[in-house]
Scaffold this motif. Structure first.
Motif, PDB file in Angstrom:
ATOM      1  N   THR A 130       0.306  -0.883   0.679  1.00 56.08           N
ATOM      2  CA  THR A 130       0.257   0.214   0.279  1.00 56.08           C
ATOM      3  C   THR A 130       0.879   1.136   0.203  1.00 56.08           C
ATOM      4  O   THR A 130       1.520   1.407   0.638  1.00 56.08           O
ATOM      5  CB  THR A 130      -0.856  -0.213   1.476  1.00 56.08           C
ATOM      6  OG1 THR A 130      -1.865  -1.292   1.461  1.00 56.08           O
ATOM      7  CG2 THR A 130      -1.984   1.044   1.083  1.00 56.08           C
ATOM      8  N   VAL A 131       0.776   1.894  -0.811  1.00 53.33           N
ATOM      9  CA  VAL A 131       1.832   3.191  -0.884  1.00 53.33           C
ATOM     10  C   VAL A 131       1.053   4.018  -1.224  1.00 53.33           C
ATOM     11  O   VAL A 131      -0.302   4.890  -1.227  1.00 53.33           O
ATOM     12  CB  VAL A 131       2.363   3.304  -2.573  1.00 53.33           C
ATOM     13  CG1 VAL A 131       2.874   4.432  -3.332  1.00 53.33           C
ATOM     14  CG2 VAL A 131       3.080   1.740  -3.206  1.00 53.33           C
ATOM     15  N   LYS A 132       1.351   5.200  -0.618  1.00 54.90           N
ATOM     16  CA  LYS A 132       0.967   6.513   0.232  1.00 54.90           C
ATOM     17  C   LYS A 132       1.296   7.111  -0.630  1.00 54.90           C
ATOM     18  O   LYS A 132       2.381   8.054  -1.385  1.00 54.90           O
ATOM     19  CB  LYS A 132       1.219   7.553   1.438  1.00 54.90           C
ATOM     20  CG  LYS A 132       0.607   8.182   1.627  1.00 54.90           C
ATOM     21  CD  LYS A 132       1.102   8.962   2.894  1.00 54.90           C
ATOM     22  CE  LYS A 132       0.215  10.456   3.651  1.00 54.90           C
ATOM     23  NZ  LYS A 132       0.633  11.043   4.485  1.00 54.90           N
ATOM     24  N   MET A 133       0.436   8.240  -2.064  1.00 60.08           N
ATOM     25  CA  MET A 133       0.981   9.238  -3.149  1.00 60.08           C
ATOM     26  C   MET A 133       1.046  10.462  -2.273  1.00 60.08           C
ATOM     27  O   MET A 133       0.942  10.238  -1.311  1.00 60.08           O
ATOM     28  CB  MET A 133      -0.036   8.680  -4.123  1.00 60.08           C
ATOM     29  CG  MET A 133      -0.382   7.225  -4.452  1.00 60.08           C
ATOM     30  SD  MET A 133       0.888   7.191  -4.649  1.00 60.08           S
ATOM     31  CE  MET A 133       1.232   7.207  -6.357  1.00 60.08           C
ATOM     32  N   TYR A 134       1.647  10.703  -3.233  1.00 57.37           N
ATOM     33  CA  TYR A 134       1.960  12.639  -2.731  1.00 57.37           C
ATOM     34  C   TYR A 134       0.520  13.442  -2.806  1.00 57.37           C
ATOM     35  O   TYR A 134       0.106  14.513  -2.354  1.00 57.37           O
ATOM     36  CB  TYR A 134       2.715  13.423  -4.067  1.00 57.37           C
ATOM     37  CG  TYR A 134       4.303  13.789  -3.409  1.00 57.37           C
ATOM     38  CD1 TYR A 134       4.102  14.961  -3.633  1.00 57.37           C
ATOM     39  CD2 TYR A 134       4.424  12.675  -3.274  1.00 57.37           C
ATOM     40  CE1 TYR A 134       5.760  15.498  -2.452  1.00 57.37           C
ATOM     41  CE2 TYR A 134       6.491  13.237  -2.497  1.00 57.37           C
ATOM     42  CZ  TYR A 134       6.781  14.751  -2.187  1.00 57.37           C
ATOM     43  OH  TYR A 134       7.778  15.186  -1.928  1.00 57.37           O
ATOM     44  N   SER A 135      -0.756  12.877  -3.077  1.00 56.87           N
ATOM     45  CA  SER A 135      -1.713  13.257  -3.250  1.00 56.87           C
ATOM     46  C   SER A 135      -2.506  12.774  -1.776  1.00 56.87           C
ATOM     47  O   SER A 135      -3.792  13.615  -1.576  1.00 56.87           O
ATOM     48  CB  SER A 135      -2.865  12.887  -4.689  1.00 56.87           C
ATOM     49  OG  SER A 135      -2.618  11.089  -4.180  1.00 56.87           O
ATOM     50  N   ASN A 136      -2.169  12.230  -0.724  1.00 61.30           N
ATOM     51  CA  ASN A 136      -2.281  11.623   0.398  1.00 61.30           C
ATOM     52  C   ASN A 136      -3.546  10.642  -0.109  1.00 61.30           C
ATOM     53  O   ASN A 136      -3.761  10.235   0.848  1.00 61.30           O
ATOM     54  CB  ASN A 136      -2.956  12.642   1.079  1.00 61.30           C
ATOM     55  CG  ASN A 136      -2.010  13.749   1.730  1.00 61.30           C
ATOM     56  OD1 ASN A 136      -0.851  12.814   2.144  1.00 61.30           O
ATOM     57  ND2 ASN A 136      -2.131  14.740   1.512  1.00 61.30           N
TER      58      ASN A 136
END
Length: 494
Positions: A130-136
């Motif tokens: 599960t990856v937290k993107m810069y978009s939150n």
């Protein structure tokens, strides 16, 4: 001698090459020998460029590279931090809906949904990361081959400050459940009510939680009473399933529940009726349509029956799924919950300090089941009282049961339950209860529930309802004992 390279050995070399550069980017998170010396010896031309330069120069991702420049993210991806970018091909970029790029803010959010801090290689020991993107937003990177609903067509393209994967579909950011509810507020009555809970406190504690919220719009803010008491549907870190009722179903369900929600005003009756209608429609996990069971149990213990045929629409969102329901009927028999009061959890006692006479016990019943209860003995005060509070009572009749264990006396004693009233500030005595149930015998060594009476609640005030356990009107030891494992208040369907 056969000089042809073994193809399995070649695959092994490629795998080891990817692992080597993943070690470099994770800066020692894995054990790699002399990484910078070996890095300098590699002939990969991309390592001479940062991510911004590599993505802009690539014939496959140049359109995404142009958007990086337009939004200022070319400078961010040129910094010394380590990033991973999932970059759509030019063909995939051309398929992006215009609404996803309709404004500067939308373009930045779009770009942010393709970038993550730190390195995420396609080679991993985990099936799903599960990856937290810069978009939150949080996206799932599965087997190093897919992210969200996009396929990785070229993986692990390393640069001087990170790596990128080329994907066949752009990762346009999805709304979360709360953003979807806000969007529907002008056309859906249930959505409008949920938005109104920004200004309404269902419980006194709600205002305290809201006062602690950070200013602005944050995924973890608690600016709404639904967030405080049920689930924060604006939270991107968790996944939810939410059932949104169409107007006809919303009206039907609220009208069925309304007779049990009488408050001191019409407006407050409507507010609480709507709240108890919608509070059981959110679940703390995302459930795909094919995995929906025939019944779900809400956070509050209400059994919610499901019929797939009544699903009008399914909307996949960034933090879960919304099912718009043409009909969803929850039987009152399961909607109206029994209230259970634990004897060992009082909030106050009547007059006198009787701590030395009060025993919080851990016992074992004849079946070997361990339980906790309270016993107050030899206190020598007539009508000594233990006070409890209970929330969420309905305006209906209740049947009252207790389990009260008399296991250290041979004689019977009596006690009674009272509902409502207030506690005197002078002597701690009970005043003006609206229901006084009869004194009931507590016989030795009875472990079964005992019916102790009925009461009717016609109007529910704000806050908790006072429930009290009162001893006999006697000062004699052994006669005015109090004992309670639990009380059950069972609502009656009208």
């Amino acid at each position: 001698m056969n000089t042809k390279l073994n193809p399995f050995r070649m695959n092994s070399i490629k795998t080891n090459f990817k692992l080597f550069f993943a070690c470099i980017l994770l800066a020692g998170a894995f054990s790699c020998s002399d990484p910078w010396e070996e890095h300098a010896e590699t002939s990969d031309a991309n390592l001479n460029f940062n991510l911004s330069e590599a993505l802009t120069a690539s014939a496959q991702t140049s359109e995404f590279g142009k958007l990086l420049t337009e939004t200022g993210y070319d400078k961010i991806l040129a910094s010394s931090k380590t990033f991973t970018v999932w970059a759509p091909t030019n063909e995939a970029f051309a398929q992006v809906e215009a609404s996803a790029l309709a404004s500067t803010a939308a373009k930045k959010l779009f770009v942010e949904n393709h970038i993550a801090l730190t390195a995420f290689s396609s080679i991993t020991q985990q099936d799903t990361v599960t990856v937290k993107m810069y978009s939150n937003k949080y996206l799932e990177f599965k087997f190093g081959k897919t992210i969200a609903d996009a396929n990785v067509i070229e993986a692990d393209k390393y640069t001087s400050n990170g790596l990128y994967h080329i994907i066949d579909k752009a990762l346009a950011p999805k709304k979360n459940i709360w953003e979807y509810v806000q969007e529907r507020a002008s056309t859906n009555a249930m959505s409008k009510y949920l938005i109104d809970l920004n200004e309404v406190n269902i419980y006194t504690r709600d205002s305290v939680q809201k006062s602690l919220s950070l200013p602005g719009i944050y995924a973890d803010s608690l600016t709404n009473s639904y967030f405080t008491n049920v689930y924060n549907l604006n939270n991107e870190e968790n996944k939810y399933t939410f059932f949104l009722l169409e107007d006809g179903s919303f009206v039907t369900e609220t009208e069925r529940l309304r007779p049990y929600m009488n408050r001191i005003s019409e407006d407050s009756t409507t507010t609480y009726t709507n709240y108890f209608t919608v509070r059981d429609l959110a679940f703390h996990k995302a459930i795909t349509r094919e995995n929906l069971p025939d019944t779900l149990v809400s956070k509050f213990g209400v059994k919610v029956p499901l019929n797939e045929a009544t699903i009008a629409e399914e909307i996949q969102l960034s933090n879960g799924v919304v099912y718009v329901m043409g009909e969803l009927e929850i039987p009152l028999e399961t909607r109206l919950l029994t209230s259970t009061i634990q004897g060992e959890e009082p909030f106050q006692f009547s007059q006198g300090d009787k701590r030395s006479n009060t025993f919080y016990r851990e016992k074992e019943d004849p079946n070997g089941i361990v339980f906790n209860d309270i016993m107050v003995q030899n206190h020598r005060i007539n009508r000594f009282t233990i006070y409890y509070g209970v929330s969420n009572l309905y305006t209906t009749s209740y049947k009252v049961y207790w389990r009260a264990i008399n296991d250290i006396q041979t004689n019977i004693f009596q006690q009674r339950v009272n509902i409502g009233g207030f506690i005197s500030e002078v002597d701690g005595s009970l005043n003006e209860p609206f229901a006084e149930l009869p004194y009931t015998n507590v016989e030795p060594n009875v472990y079964e529930e005992v019916f102790v009476g009925e009461f009717e609640l016609t109007v529910k005030g704000s806050g908790q309802t006072l429930v009290s356990l009162m001893a006999a009107n006697s000062t004699s030891d052994g006669v005015n004992t109090l004992s309670l494992d639990y009380l059950k208040l069972v609502p009656v369907i009208k």
